[in-house]
Write a protein that holds these residues in place. Structure first.
Motif, PDB file in Angstrom:
ATOM      1  N   PRO A 171       1.397  35.992  47.610  1.00  0.00           N
ATOM      2  CA  PRO A 171       2.525  35.072  47.761  1.00  0.00           C
ATOM      3  C   PRO A 171       3.016  34.546  46.424  1.00  0.00           C
ATOM      4  CG  PRO A 171       0.781  34.552  49.315  1.00  0.00           C
ATOM      5  CD  PRO A 171       0.212  35.533  48.338  1.00  0.00           C
ATOM      6  N   LEU A 172       4.295  34.448  46.310  1.00  0.00           N
ATOM      7  CA  LEU A 172       4.939  33.915  45.130  1.00  0.00           C
ATOM      8  C   LEU A 172       5.725  32.679  45.521  1.00  0.00           C
ATOM      9  CD1 LEU A 172       6.211  37.342  43.780  1.00  0.00           C
ATOM     10  CD2 LEU A 172       4.288  36.038  42.883  1.00  0.00           C
ATOM     11  N   VAL A 173       5.866  31.753  44.598  1.00  0.00           N
ATOM     12  CA  VAL A 173       6.534  30.489  44.893  1.00  0.00           C
ATOM     13  C   VAL A 173       7.660  30.270  43.892  1.00  0.00           C
ATOM     14  CG1 VAL A 173       6.271  28.015  45.166  1.00  0.00           C
ATOM     15  CG2 VAL A 173       4.385  29.541  45.799  1.00  0.00           C
TER      16      VAL A 173
ATOM     17  N   THR B 127      12.197  29.282  38.493  1.00  0.00           N
ATOM     18  CA  THR B 127      10.811  29.536  38.116  1.00  0.00           C
ATOM     19  C   THR B 127      10.076  30.186  39.274  1.00  0.00           C
ATOM     20  OG1 THR B 127      10.793  27.631  36.621  1.00  0.00           O
ATOM     21  CG2 THR B 127       8.665  28.473  37.333  1.00  0.00           C
ATOM     22  N   CYS B 128       9.206  31.123  38.950  1.00  0.00           N
ATOM     23  CA  CYS B 128       8.397  31.803  39.959  1.00  0.00           C
ATOM     24  C   CYS B 128       6.944  31.806  39.496  1.00  0.00           C
ATOM     25  CB  CYS B 128       8.883  33.230  40.158  1.00  0.00           C
ATOM     26  SG  CYS B 128       7.802  34.261  41.180  1.00  0.00           S
ATOM     27  N   ALA B 129       6.064  31.323  40.367  1.00  0.00           N
ATOM     28  CA  ALA B 129       4.639  31.299  40.042  1.00  0.00           C
ATOM     29  C   ALA B 129       3.856  31.974  41.161  1.00  0.00           C
ATOM     30  CB  ALA B 129       4.173  29.863  39.860  1.00  0.00           C
ATOM     31  N   ALA B 130       2.809  32.673  40.798  1.00  0.00           N
ATOM     32  CA  ALA B 130       1.958  33.315  41.790  1.00  0.00           C
ATOM     33  C   ALA B 130       0.963  32.312  42.345  1.00  0.00           C
ATOM     34  CB  ALA B 130       1.220  34.491  41.184  1.00  0.00           C
ATOM     35  N   SER B 131       0.735  32.393  43.646  1.00  0.00           N
ATOM     36  CA  SER B 131      -0.214  31.469  44.262  1.00  0.00           C
ATOM     37  C   SER B 131      -1.654  31.899  44.008  1.00  0.00           C
ATOM     38  CB  SER B 131       0.040  31.384  45.769  1.00  0.00           C
ATOM     39  OG  SER B 131      -0.105  32.656  46.359  1.00  0.00           O
ATOM     40  N   THR B 132      -1.833  33.116  43.533  1.00  0.00           N
ATOM     41  CA  THR B 132      -3.161  33.628  43.219  1.00  0.00           C
ATOM     42  C   THR B 132      -3.327  33.700  41.708  1.00  0.00           C
ATOM     43  OG1 THR B 132      -3.270  34.929  45.243  1.00  0.00           O
ATOM     44  CG2 THR B 132      -4.760  35.558  43.461  1.00  0.00           C
ATOM     45  N   TYR B 133      -4.384  33.072  41.212  1.00  0.00           N
ATOM     46  CA  TYR B 133      -4.623  33.042  39.779  1.00  0.00           C
ATOM     47  C   TYR B 133      -4.834  34.459  39.238  1.00  0.00           C
ATOM     48  CZ  TYR B 133      -6.806  32.143  35.288  1.00  0.00           C
ATOM     49  OH  TYR B 133      -7.094  32.137  33.950  1.00  0.00           O
ATOM     50  N   GLY B 134      -4.166  34.755  38.117  1.00  0.00           N
ATOM     51  CA  GLY B 134      -4.354  36.041  37.482  1.00  0.00           C
ATOM     52  C   GLY B 134      -3.437  37.139  37.961  1.00  0.00           C
ATOM     53  N   TYR B 135      -2.602  36.834  38.940  1.00  0.00           N
ATOM     54  CA  TYR B 135      -1.669  37.854  39.440  1.00  0.00           C
ATOM     55  C   TYR B 135      -0.599  38.097  38.403  1.00  0.00           C
ATOM     56  CZ  TYR B 135       1.833  40.156  42.364  1.00  0.00           C
ATOM     57  OH  TYR B 135       2.754  41.038  42.878  1.00  0.00           O
ATOM     58  N   SER B 136      -0.556  39.262  37.836  1.00  0.00           N
ATOM     59  CA  SER B 136       0.428  39.596  36.810  1.00  0.00           C
ATOM     60  C   SER B 136       0.756  41.084  36.912  1.00  0.00           C
ATOM     61  CB  SER B 136      -0.113  39.260  35.413  1.00  0.00           C
ATOM     62  OG  SER B 136       0.882  39.504  34.429  1.00  0.00           O
TER      63      SER B 136
ATOM     64  N   GLU C  13       1.177  31.449  31.209  1.00  0.00           N
ATOM     65  CA  GLU C  13       1.310  30.603  32.386  1.00  0.00           C
ATOM     66  C   GLU C  13       1.463  31.425  33.656  1.00  0.00           C
ATOM     67  OE1 GLU C  13       1.018  27.356  32.432  1.00  0.00           O
ATOM     68  OE2 GLU C  13       0.746  27.227  30.261  1.00  0.00           O
ATOM     69  N   ASN C  14       1.507  32.757  33.509  1.00  0.00           N
ATOM     70  CA  ASN C  14       1.672  33.632  34.673  1.00  0.00           C
ATOM     71  C   ASN C  14       2.900  33.246  35.476  1.00  0.00           C
ATOM     72  OD1 ASN C  14       0.802  35.859  36.121  1.00  0.00           O
ATOM     73  ND2 ASN C  14      -0.456  34.661  37.522  1.00  0.00           N
ATOM     74  N   THR C  15       4.011  33.091  34.775  1.00  0.00           N
ATOM     75  CA  THR C  15       5.240  32.589  35.383  1.00  0.00           C
ATOM     76  C   THR C  15       6.423  33.474  35.007  1.00  0.00           C
ATOM     77  OG1 THR C  15       4.371  30.333  35.263  1.00  0.00           O
ATOM     78  CG2 THR C  15       6.730  30.573  35.607  1.00  0.00           C
ATOM     79  N   LEU C  16       7.331  33.607  35.947  1.00  0.00           N
ATOM     80  CA  LEU C  16       8.565  34.361  35.743  1.00  0.00           C
ATOM     81  C   LEU C  16       9.735  33.384  35.801  1.00  0.00           C
ATOM     82  CD1 LEU C  16       9.812  37.316  35.606  1.00  0.00           C
ATOM     83  CD2 LEU C  16      10.126  37.070  38.085  1.00  0.00           C
ATOM     84  N   TYR C  17      10.693  33.550  34.902  1.00  0.00           N
ATOM     85  CA  TYR C  17      11.843  32.659  34.848  1.00  0.00           C
ATOM     86  C   TYR C  17      13.152  33.446  34.983  1.00  0.00           C
ATOM     87  CZ  TYR C  17       8.468  29.431  32.757  1.00  0.00           C
ATOM     88  OH  TYR C  17       7.378  28.646  32.513  1.00  0.00           O
ATOM     89  N   LEU C  18      14.173  32.738  35.417  1.00  0.00           N
ATOM     90  CA  LEU C  18      15.524  33.278  35.406  1.00  0.00           C
ATOM     91  C   LEU C  18      16.456  32.168  34.941  1.00  0.00           C
ATOM     92  CD1 LEU C  18      17.301  35.774  36.026  1.00  0.00           C
ATOM     93  CD2 LEU C  18      17.805  34.693  38.237  1.00  0.00           C
TER      94      LEU C  18
END
Length: 121
Positions: free
Chosen positions: A3-5, A21-30, A75-80
Motif C-alpha cells: 500500500p502507498l499513501v 507526496t507518496c509514502a510506502a506503508s511498508t518500511y524499505g519498499y523502494s 525518506e523512501n518518498t515520491l514527490y510530484l
C-alpha cells in the motif's frame, strides 16, 4: 502489493502550484519504478510521470515543462511538484510502484488510494 499513501492534494486556482507526496506503508519498499497517474471523471486513468532508480524520468505530454517528479530514497518518498496548474489537471492523482517504468497504469502492482486535485479557472 504494498500500500502507498498519497497526500498534498487540494483546490487551487489556475496558475497555482501543489506538491504531492507518496509514502510506502511498508518500511524499505523502494521499487525500481514508481510513478504518478491521474484519473478525471469519466476518463481513463493516465500516466503523468514515472521515475526509475537510475534517474530515468518520463513525463506525459500534457504535463511536460510544468510538473516535476522526484524520489527521496533516504525518506523512501515520491514527490510530484505541479506548477502552472490548469483546470484540465483536475483529477484524482495516484501513486504507483512496481511497474515497468512506462506510463501504462496496468503495468503497476501497488497503488495508493489517491489524492484529489481540483484546479479552478
Amino acid at each position: 502489493q504494498v500500500p502507498l499513501v498519497e497526500s498534498g492534494g487540494g483546490s487551487v486556482q489556475a496558475g497555482g502550484s501543489l506538491r504531492l507526496t507518496c509514502a510506502a506503508s511498508t518500511y524499505g519498499y523502494s521499487p525500481y519504478c514508481m510513478g504518478w497517474f491521474r484519473q478525471a471523471p469519466w476518463k481513463e486513468r493516465e500516466g503523468v510521470a514515472t521515475a526509475d532508480s537510475d534517474g530515468m524520468i518520463t513525463y506525459g505530454d500534457s504535463v511536460k515543462g510544468r510538473f516535476t517528479i522526484s524520489r527521496d530514497y533516504a525518506e523512501n518518498t515520491l514527490y510530484l511538484q505541479m506548477n502552472s496548474l490548469k483546470p484540465e489537471d483536475t483529477a484524482m492523482y495516484y501513486c504507483a510502484g512496481g511497474g515497468d517504468c512506462s506510463l501504462v497504469p496496468l503495468m503497476y502492482k501497488s497503488w495508493g488510494q489517491g489524492t484529489q486535485v481540483t484546479v479552478s479557472s
